[in-house]
Design a protein around this motif. Structure first.
Motif, PDB file in Angstrom:
ATOM      1  N   VAL A  70       0.518   4.681  -8.033  1.00 34.06           N
ATOM      2  CA  VAL A  70      -0.011   3.559  -8.796  1.00 34.06           C
ATOM      3  C   VAL A  70      -1.029   2.850  -7.911  1.00 34.06           C
ATOM      4  O   VAL A  70      -0.912   2.865  -6.680  1.00 34.06           O
ATOM      5  CB  VAL A  70       1.119   2.591  -9.211  1.00 34.06           C
ATOM      6  N   THR A  71      -2.020   2.219  -8.526  1.00 32.79           N
ATOM      7  CA  THR A  71      -3.035   1.545  -7.726  1.00 32.79           C
ATOM      8  C   THR A  71      -2.433   0.336  -7.016  1.00 32.79           C
ATOM      9  O   THR A  71      -1.467  -0.280  -7.498  1.00 32.79           O
ATOM     10  CB  THR A  71      -4.212   1.079  -8.596  1.00 32.79           C
ATOM     11  N   LEU A  72      -3.023  -0.015  -5.880  1.00 35.21           N
ATOM     12  CA  LEU A  72      -2.546  -1.153  -5.102  1.00 35.21           C
ATOM     13  C   LEU A  72      -2.635  -2.459  -5.902  1.00 35.21           C
ATOM     14  O   LEU A  72      -1.689  -3.255  -5.897  1.00 35.21           O
ATOM     15  CB  LEU A  72      -3.335  -1.266  -3.794  1.00 35.21           C
ATOM     16  N   ARG A  84      -0.006  -6.944  -8.606  1.00 35.53           N
ATOM     17  CA  ARG A  84       0.093  -7.748  -9.823  1.00 35.53           C
ATOM     18  C   ARG A  84       1.530  -7.755 -10.371  1.00 35.53           C
ATOM     19  O   ARG A  84       2.023  -8.782 -10.818  1.00 35.53           O
ATOM     20  CB  ARG A  84      -0.873  -7.190 -10.871  1.00 35.53           C
ATOM     21  N   ALA A  85       2.207  -6.597 -10.307  1.00 37.28           N
ATOM     22  CA  ALA A  85       3.585  -6.521 -10.805  1.00 37.28           C
ATOM     23  C   ALA A  85       4.510  -7.425  -9.996  1.00 37.28           C
ATOM     24  O   ALA A  85       5.376  -8.110 -10.560  1.00 37.28           O
ATOM     25  CB  ALA A  85       4.073  -5.074 -10.755  1.00 37.28           C
ATOM     26  N   LYS A  95       0.825  -1.205   0.000  1.00 37.55           N
ATOM     27  CA  LYS A  95       0.000   0.000   0.000  1.00 37.55           C
ATOM     28  C   LYS A  95       0.859   1.256   0.000  1.00 37.55           C
ATOM     29  O   LYS A  95       0.591   2.216  -0.738  1.00 37.55           O
ATOM     30  CB  LYS A  95      -0.924  -0.003   1.218  1.00 37.55           C
ATOM     31  N   LYS A  96       1.907   1.257   0.821  1.00 37.72           N
ATOM     32  CA  LYS A  96       2.796   2.428   0.880  1.00 37.72           C
ATOM     33  C   LYS A  96       3.541   2.618  -0.440  1.00 37.72           C
ATOM     34  O   LYS A  96       3.774   3.743  -0.879  1.00 37.72           O
ATOM     35  CB  LYS A  96       3.781   2.277   2.033  1.00 37.72           C
TER      36      LYS A  96
END
Length: 299
Positions: free
Chosen positions: A17-19, A24-25, A9-10
């Motif tokens: 960028v979205t969580l 996913r990355a 999240k941080k």
């Protein structure tokens, strides 16, 4: 970044960028490598041994890319490049400034950043390529460390006071004459503290409670000027021409490794690094020649 922040999240917030995209990355990277890079703990996400290995190499790559970019920019702008130098606070107050003066005389467009720190702080940065050279008292490191070194100055330690000290003008002294006075000492972690305590012990002296500890030559020198304290310094630091100290007529045995320069043998030298190394050698030669011509000077 994930290692530093410890939270997906941080990382998402820091990179805007979205969580789900960050998660996913990471999943795609782990799937592509076939390894678990991070594990979840009560304290947050922590790297596994595989993650630590990848992070270490990734940081080295980023450092190399930054250095390439800086060197290309220097060539494009007509600059002589930049050198990042680590120095130890207690051992480079004379050699490094002289070498920097030579550097600017020979190549005004070659710039330098000087980073003062202790050995545990500077050696990792030298290994990672964040600094190009370390200048100071050479540590005892094994050949397997990956570091190379070149001794430049063999210095001896001298007992010093401020010029106003009651003992400053004395031509002859006994160690017992030092007993009434306070001390400025190197910390216990320094190379010379323990052998110096042994020397005083053989002379029947012990440190009283009245002392301060510092690795800073400038702090020690300034304190000696405004007090009746006594200290030990390398000869070049004691003979500073702007703020000279009185050298007491008491002999000390060799206790210091040479002052020199250290580098990471696994990283190639830039043109700026090579030039700085030449300047350090020439500055050390000038200091040695001055010591020979003025062995008793207190400039």
């Amino acid at each position: 970044m994930l290692e530093d922040l410890g939270s997906l999240k941080k990382v998402a917030e820091a990179t805007h960028v979205t969580l789900p995209a960050v998660s996913r990355a990471l999943a795609e990277l782990e799937r592509g490598l076939g390894l678990d890079l991070f594990t979840r703990t009560p304290q947050g996400i922590r790297p596994t041994v595989y993650g630590e290995c990848l992070i270490r190499h990734a940081r080295n790559i980023l450092t190399d890319v930054q250095q390439v970019r800086d060197e290309l920019n220097s060539l494009y702008n007509g600059s002589g490049g930049k050198i990042n130098i680590g120095v130890y606070p207690a051992s480079s107050s004379v050699l490094t400034p002289k070498a920097l003066l030579l550097l600017k005389q020979r190549s005004p467009n070659t710039n330098a950043q000087v980073i003062e720190g202790t050995r545990p702080l500077l050696l990792p940065q030298l290994w990672e390529g964040k600094i190009d050279l370390i200048v100071g008292r050479l540590p005892a490191v094994p050949p397997s460390s990956g570091f190379d070194e070149k001794p430049l100055l063999e210095e001896r330690l001298v007992v010093v006071t401020g010029p106003q000290h009651p003992l400053a003008k004395r031509k002859r002294l006994q160690w017992a004459d030092l007993e009434p006075y306070p001390w400025v000492l190197p910390p216990h972690a320094s190379q010379i503290r323990e052998p110096f305590e042994r020397i005083l012990g053989k002379q029947g002296l012990e440190f009283q409670r009245n002392y301060i500890e510092t690795m800073s030559v400038q702090v020690a020198r300034s304190y000696l000027y405004c007090s009746d304290a006594i200290s030990i310094l390398a000869t070049t630091a004691a003979r500073d021409k702007f703020q000279p100290l009185a050298i007491l007529p008491l002999a000390l045995p060799p206790m210091l490794r040479a002052t020199g320069m250290m580098w990471n043998r696994n990283r190639p030298f830039s043109a700026a690094t090579k030039l700085m190394m030449d300047c350090l050698e020439d500055a050390a030669r000038e200091i040695r020649e001055k010591e020979i011509s003025q062995p008793n000077a207190t400039f």
